[in-house]
Motif scaffolding. Structure first.
Motif, PDB file in Angstrom:
ATOM      1  N   VAL A  50       0.990  -1.242   0.099  1.00  0.00           N
ATOM      2  CA  VAL A  50      -0.028  -0.005  -0.103  1.00  0.00           C
ATOM      3  C   VAL A  50       0.892   1.191  -0.106  1.00  0.00           C
ATOM      4  CG1 VAL A  50      -1.515   1.267   1.263  1.00  0.00           C
ATOM      5  CG2 VAL A  50      -1.733  -1.082   1.460  1.00  0.00           C
ATOM      6  N   ASP A  51       0.738   2.048  -1.103  1.00  0.00           N
ATOM      7  CA  ASP A  51       1.447   3.349  -1.208  1.00  0.00           C
ATOM      8  C   ASP A  51       0.476   4.373  -0.391  1.00  0.00           C
ATOM      9  OD1 ASP A  51       2.674   5.758  -1.542  1.00  0.00           O
ATOM     10  OD2 ASP A  51       3.052   5.199  -3.906  1.00  0.00           O
ATOM     11  N   ILE A  52       0.913   4.917   0.909  1.00  0.00           N
ATOM     12  CA  ILE A  52      -0.021   5.526   1.474  1.00  0.00           C
ATOM     13  C   ILE A  52       0.023   7.056   1.314  1.00  0.00           C
ATOM     14  CG2 ILE A  52       0.166   3.997   3.368  1.00  0.00           C
ATOM     15  CD1 ILE A  52       1.719   6.497   5.108  1.00  0.00           C
ATOM     16  N   GLY A  53       0.776   7.447   0.260  1.00  0.00           N
ATOM     17  CA  GLY A  53       0.933   8.914  -0.210  1.00  0.00           C
ATOM     18  C   GLY A  53       1.467   9.173  -1.622  1.00  0.00           C
ATOM     19  N   ALA A  54       0.460   9.294  -2.674  1.00  0.00           N
ATOM     20  CA  ALA A  54       0.819   9.425  -4.077  1.00  0.00           C
ATOM     21  C   ALA A  54       0.141  10.432  -4.440  1.00  0.00           C
ATOM     22  CB  ALA A  54       0.286   8.019  -4.772  1.00  0.00           C
ATOM     23  N   ASN A  55       0.890  11.434  -4.927  1.00  0.00           N
ATOM     24  CA  ASN A  55       0.272  12.703  -5.522  1.00  0.00           C
ATOM     25  C   ASN A  55       0.043  12.460  -7.021  1.00  0.00           C
ATOM     26  OD1 ASN A  55       0.640  14.660  -3.217  1.00  0.00           O
ATOM     27  ND2 ASN A  55       2.673  13.711  -3.343  1.00  0.00           N
ATOM     28  N   LEU A  56      -0.854  11.568  -7.319  1.00  0.00           N
ATOM     29  CA  LEU A  56      -1.230  11.236  -8.820  1.00  0.00           C
ATOM     30  C   LEU A  56      -1.976  12.225  -9.485  1.00  0.00           C
ATOM     31  CD1 LEU A  56      -1.748   7.283  -9.214  1.00  0.00           C
ATOM     32  CD2 LEU A  56       0.352   8.682  -8.971  1.00  0.00           C
ATOM     33  N   ILE A  81      -2.915   5.320  -2.075  1.00  0.00           N
ATOM     34  CA  ILE A  81      -3.896   6.414  -1.345  1.00  0.00           C
ATOM     35  C   ILE A  81      -3.361   7.751  -1.943  1.00  0.00           C
ATOM     36  CG2 ILE A  81      -4.475   7.379   1.011  1.00  0.00           C
ATOM     37  CD1 ILE A  81      -5.036   4.612   0.559  1.00  0.00           C
ATOM     38  N   LEU A  82      -4.322   8.304  -2.569  1.00  0.00           N
ATOM     39  CA  LEU A  82      -4.032   9.486  -3.240  1.00  0.00           C
ATOM     40  C   LEU A  82      -4.109  10.742  -2.620  1.00  0.00           C
ATOM     41  CD1 LEU A  82      -5.788   9.025  -6.809  1.00  0.00           C
ATOM     42  CD2 LEU A  82      -3.578   8.161  -5.756  1.00  0.00           C
ATOM     43  N   THR A  83      -3.134  11.694  -2.402  1.00  0.00           N
ATOM     44  CA  THR A  83      -3.109  12.802  -1.469  1.00  0.00           C
ATOM     45  C   THR A  83      -3.729  13.983  -1.834  1.00  0.00           C
ATOM     46  OG1 THR A  83      -0.980  11.939  -1.026  1.00  0.00           O
ATOM     47  CG2 THR A  83      -1.673  14.053   0.264  1.00  0.00           C
ATOM     48  N   GLY A  84      -4.744  14.372  -1.251  1.00  0.00           N
ATOM     49  CA  GLY A  84      -5.566  15.594  -1.432  1.00  0.00           C
ATOM     50  C   GLY A  84      -5.155  16.771  -0.589  1.00  0.00           C
ATOM     51  N   THR A  85      -4.451  17.881  -1.318  1.00  0.00           N
ATOM     52  CA  THR A  85      -3.712  18.611  -0.315  1.00  0.00           C
ATOM     53  C   THR A  85      -4.528  20.149  -0.391  1.00  0.00           C
ATOM     54  OG1 THR A  85      -2.622  19.456  -2.350  1.00  0.00           O
ATOM     55  CG2 THR A  85      -1.274  17.888  -0.932  1.00  0.00           C
ATOM     56  N   ASP A  86      -5.423  20.234  -1.130  1.00  0.00           N
ATOM     57  CA  ASP A  86      -6.463  21.123  -1.074  1.00  0.00           C
ATOM     58  C   ASP A  86      -8.054  20.741  -1.881  1.00  0.00           C
ATOM     59  OD1 ASP A  86      -6.310  21.196  -4.070  1.00  0.00           O
ATOM     60  OD2 ASP A  86      -4.728  22.594  -4.009  1.00  0.00           O
ATOM     61  N   ARG A  87      -8.666  21.679  -1.838  1.00  0.00           N
ATOM     62  CA  ARG A  87     -10.122  21.191  -2.405  1.00  0.00           C
ATOM     63  C   ARG A  87     -10.127  20.725  -3.522  1.00  0.00           C
ATOM     64  NH1 ARG A  87     -15.755  24.843  -2.551  1.00  0.00           N
ATOM     65  NH2 ARG A  87     -17.015  23.349  -3.419  1.00  0.00           N
ATOM     66  N   GLU A  88      -9.326  21.365  -4.572  1.00  0.00           N
ATOM     67  CA  GLU A  88      -9.217  21.090  -6.038  1.00  0.00           C
ATOM     68  C   GLU A  88      -8.787  19.558  -6.160  1.00  0.00           C
ATOM     69  OE1 GLU A  88      -8.008  23.000 -10.210  1.00  0.00           O
ATOM     70  OE2 GLU A  88      -6.839  23.304  -8.469  1.00  0.00           O
ATOM     71  N   HIS A  89      -7.663  19.231  -5.533  1.00  0.00           N
ATOM     72  CA  HIS A  89      -6.776  17.966  -5.974  1.00  0.00           C
ATOM     73  C   HIS A  89      -7.487  16.871  -5.006  1.00  0.00           C
ATOM     74  CE1 HIS A  89      -3.970  20.730  -7.426  1.00  0.00           C
ATOM     75  NE2 HIS A  89      -3.656  19.775  -8.424  1.00  0.00           N
ATOM     76  N   MET A 247       4.073   2.327   8.076  1.00  0.00           N
ATOM     77  CA  MET A 247       3.686   2.372   6.665  1.00  0.00           C
ATOM     78  C   MET A 247       4.620   3.020   5.789  1.00  0.00           C
ATOM     79  SD  MET A 247      -0.654   3.204   7.287  1.00  0.00           S
ATOM     80  CE  MET A 247      -0.205   4.648   8.422  1.00  0.00           C
ATOM     81  N   VAL A 248       4.369   2.970   4.561  1.00  0.00           N
ATOM     82  CA  VAL A 248       5.421   3.107   3.510  1.00  0.00           C
ATOM     83  C   VAL A 248       4.756   3.891   2.623  1.00  0.00           C
ATOM     84  CG1 VAL A 248       6.945   1.170   3.918  1.00  0.00           C
ATOM     85  CG2 VAL A 248       5.104   0.817   2.438  1.00  0.00           C
ATOM     86  N   GLU A 249       5.396   4.856   1.767  1.00  0.00           N
ATOM     87  CA  GLU A 249       4.958   5.549   0.807  1.00  0.00           C
ATOM     88  C   GLU A 249       5.995   6.211  -0.201  1.00  0.00           C
ATOM     89  OE1 GLU A 249       3.741   9.507   2.223  1.00  0.00           O
ATOM     90  OE2 GLU A 249       4.708   9.051   4.256  1.00  0.00           O
ATOM     91  N   THR A 250       5.720   6.522  -1.472  1.00  0.00           N
ATOM     92  CA  THR A 250       6.562   7.258  -2.391  1.00  0.00           C
ATOM     93  C   THR A 250       6.430   8.843  -2.160  1.00  0.00           C
ATOM     94  OG1 THR A 250       4.791   7.260  -4.100  1.00  0.00           O
ATOM     95  CG2 THR A 250       6.545   5.391  -3.938  1.00  0.00           C
ATOM     96  N   ASP A 251       5.415   9.322  -1.821  1.00  0.00           N
ATOM     97  CA  ASP A 251       5.131  10.845  -1.874  1.00  0.00           C
ATOM     98  C   ASP A 251       5.612  11.307  -3.214  1.00  0.00           C
ATOM     99  OD1 ASP A 251       4.344  13.067  -0.769  1.00  0.00           O
ATOM    100  OD2 ASP A 251       6.121  13.822  -0.102  1.00  0.00           O
TER     101      ASP A 251
END
Length: 320
Positions: A50-56, A81-89, A247-251
């Motif tokens: 599980v990649d817990i932080g992917a900014n796709l 898990i796709l990271t939402g950093t603001d409303r749009e994303h 947990m692990v992630e790419t960011d």
């Protein structure tokens, strides 16, 4: 050595344009990259990850998003898990999660953009948190390294999102840099009201790590560990993180590991490279890679309350 792409901390609005638009500040400075990974970088995890932080939703994935997801599945990175950093994303991440099995989203406001917090934004975030595809509140937190938003604005937005997490019952996906003490103080005040929280992309020292352990927080590790210039201290700490909290992630597309066995044209990180990070963590913990893969996946699935069985890889499209 391969240089990390787009190094931390990211500037305000770093991810603030939809996929359909160009981001000239990044695109102009970054050379094109091939759709396929070099043979030496086609890893496959011995157990699903599980990649817990992917900014796709980052614009660098607009050209080959589907191929990126296929490469992740071929690498046995079964859940993103796709990271939402603001409303749009966050809204874009939810849309992608609805389109692709095995993808989920978070929804929050990054501390760099905390000055944008408003009652209308709070209401929009609360609505997003009710979506079943959203599995965590965030990315939110504190970043006193660059202070793109003032510390006061950051604390205001973070306090509000702590309240949203308590209201929604969903875990927190947290960002912290050079703000460990204040982060711990604010989390301590809310700890009985929030279910779980993960410090994503942990890069701090032993004192900060143990402070988070005392609060029963989870820790997310990235390719920062693979950077001999600034991540070497993490190699001494990885064994002090309980497996049930790790947990692990790419960011991705950020933090491309510097010690990959081959150069990557374009220097864009992606989920298919997560097995390399897991291999590195396993080495520095002196454990088997398969045990670490299984353990971190079990931890992530429990933390984000994901279905028990991961989505099987799309074997029909494993080669991109």
């Amino acid at each position: 050595m391969v240089e990390p792409a787009w190094p931390h901390p990211r500037p305000p609005g770093y991810n603030a344009r939809p996929l359909s638009q160009e981001c000239s500040a990044v695109a102009d400075a970054t050379p094109p990259f091939d759709d396929a990974l070099p043979e030496a970088l086609r890893f496959r995890s011995p157990a699903p990850l599980v990649d817990i932080g992917a900014n796709l939703t980052h614009e660098s994935f607009a050209r080959d998003l589907e191929a990126t997801i296929q490469r992740a599945r071929a690498a046995n990175v079964s859940t993103l898990i796709l990271t939402g950093t603001d409303r749009e994303h966050a809204e874009q991440a939810v849309a992608l999660a609805r389109r692709y099995p095995g993808l989920y989203a978070t929804a929050g406001v990054h501390p760099h953009d905390a000055s944008q917090w408003s009652p209308s934004l709070a209401a929009a975030m609360g609505e997003l948190h009710r979506a079943p595809e959203v599995v965590a509140v965030g990315e939110c937190g504190l970043d006193f390294n660059r202070n793109f938003s003032t510390p006061a604005a950051q604390e205001r937005a973070f306090e509000a999102q702590l309240g949203l997490a308590a209201q929604s019952g969903k875990p927190l996906f947290l960002h912290e840099r050079d703000a460990g003490r204040r982060m711990r103080e604010m989390l301590h005040a809310w700890r009985d009201d929030i279910p779980d929280a993960v410090i994503h992309c942990f890069t701090a020292d032993r004192e900060t790590l143990y402070g988070y352990r005392d609060l029963d927080l989870h820790i997310g590790l990235t390719g920062w560990l693979c950077d001999e210039r600034r991540g070497h201290h993490l190699r001494e700490l990885v064994g002090e993180i309980p497996l049930e909290r790790l947990m692990v992630e790419t960011d991705c597309p950020y933090l491309l590991p510097r010690n990959l066995p081959a150069k990557l044209k374009g220097r864009r990180h992606e989920p298919a490279l997560l097995p390399w990070i897991v291999r590195e963590i396993a080495h520095w913990r002196s454990v088997d890679e398969v045990d670490l893969a299984r353990g971190t996946t079990a931890t992530a699935r429990a933390f984000f309350r994901l279905p028990t069985d991961p989505t099987p890889p799309d074997t029909e499209h494993e080669e991109s």
